[in-house]
Design a protein around this motif. Structure first.
Motif, PDB file in Angstrom:
ATOM      1  N   SER A   1      45.426  25.345  37.986  1.00  0.00           N
ATOM      2  CA  SER A   1      45.864  25.047  39.343  1.00  0.00           C
ATOM      3  C   SER A   1      46.610  23.717  39.426  1.00  0.00           C
ATOM      4  O   SER A   1      46.943  23.272  40.512  1.00  0.00           O
ATOM      5  CB  SER A   1      44.659  25.021  40.282  1.00  0.00           C
TER       6      SER A   1
ATOM      7  N   ARG B   1      39.848  26.881  36.004  1.00  0.00           N
ATOM      8  CA  ARG B   1      40.454  26.929  37.334  1.00  0.00           C
ATOM      9  C   ARG B   1      41.250  25.656  37.603  1.00  0.00           C
ATOM     10  O   ARG B   1      42.364  25.705  38.118  1.00  0.00           O
ATOM     11  CB  ARG B   1      39.372  27.108  38.387  1.00  0.00           C
TER      12      ARG B   1
ATOM     13  N   LEU C   1      29.839  33.324  40.079  1.00  0.00           N
ATOM     14  CA  LEU C   1      31.257  33.044  40.327  1.00  0.00           C
ATOM     15  C   LEU C   1      31.637  33.362  41.766  1.00  0.00           C
ATOM     16  O   LEU C   1      32.411  32.633  42.389  1.00  0.00           O
ATOM     17  CB  LEU C   1      32.137  33.830  39.357  1.00  0.00           C
ATOM     18  N   THR C   2      31.067  34.442  42.296  1.00  0.00           N
ATOM     19  CA  THR C   2      31.320  34.778  43.698  1.00  0.00           C
ATOM     20  C   THR C   2      30.786  33.685  44.612  1.00  0.00           C
ATOM     21  O   THR C   2      31.453  33.285  45.578  1.00  0.00           O
ATOM     22  CB  THR C   2      30.687  36.136  44.047  1.00  0.00           C
TER      23      THR C   2
ATOM     24  N   MET D   1      41.723  34.187  43.599  1.00  0.00           N
ATOM     25  CA  MET D   1      40.479  34.900  43.458  1.00  0.00           C
ATOM     26  C   MET D   1      40.445  35.551  42.087  1.00  0.00           C
ATOM     27  O   MET D   1      41.424  36.113  41.629  1.00  0.00           O
ATOM     28  CB  MET D   1      40.356  35.931  44.563  1.00  0.00           C
ATOM     29  N   ILE D   2      39.314  35.479  41.437  1.00  0.00           N
ATOM     30  CA  ILE D   2      39.149  36.051  40.110  1.00  0.00           C
ATOM     31  C   ILE D   2      38.698  37.494  40.259  1.00  0.00           C
ATOM     32  O   ILE D   2      37.762  37.778  41.000  1.00  0.00           O
ATOM     33  CB  ILE D   2      38.103  35.251  39.291  1.00  0.00           C
TER      34      ILE D   2
ATOM     35  N   GLU E   1      33.035  30.593  44.338  1.00  0.00           N
ATOM     36  CA  GLU E   1      34.280  30.818  45.077  1.00  0.00           C
ATOM     37  C   GLU E   1      34.066  30.670  46.575  1.00  0.00           C
ATOM     38  O   GLU E   1      34.975  30.280  47.301  1.00  0.00           O
ATOM     39  CB  GLU E   1      34.844  32.199  44.756  1.00  0.00           C
TER      40      GLU E   1
END
Length: 119
Positions: free
Chosen positions: A58, A54, A20-21, A1-2, A24
């Motif tokens: 990852s 991301r 962004l939320t 989570m950012i 996600e």
């Protein structure tokens, strides 16, 4: 989570935070940017960059490739001849001067004791 700093204004920062939320949470970046029509063009590029970052952070190496690389490194290390460690030149220098230093210390103690006794 950012983790992001929340902004109270309705600017690009707040719009990017909302997008962004949403991304996600599983929403497509294009759909999230479309909900902010005033900044949609700027948000599209920022969301694309966020997605690339991301993915880049990852990435995990392929276990088979990692094991093969480790085996090659260990084989190369085993094939190298072991070289004996050479003693430090300072160690040899210290060993040569140790008797001289002991003699100097003994002389200093004797002279100090004789000066003390004569006073």
């Amino acid at each position: 989570m950012i983790r992001r700093k929340r902004t109270e204004d309705g600017g690009l920062d707040a719009a990017l935070d909302r997008c962004l939320t949403a991304v996600e949470a599983g929403e497509a970046p294009e759909d999230a940017a479309a909900r902010e029509p005033a900044q949609a063009a700027a948000l599209a590029g920022l969301l694309e960059t966020a997605g690339e970052l991301r993915r880049a952070f990852s990435l995990e190496p392929d276990p088979a490739r990692r094991n093969a690389t480790r085996a090659r490194v260990l084989a190369a290390a085993a094939a190298r001849p072991a070289t004996p460690a050479r003693p430090s030149p300072w160690l040899r220098f210290g060993r040569a001067l140790a008797p001289l230093a002991a003699a100097f210390l003994a002389l200093a103690l004797l002279l100090g004791a004789s000066v003390e006794a004569s006073a």
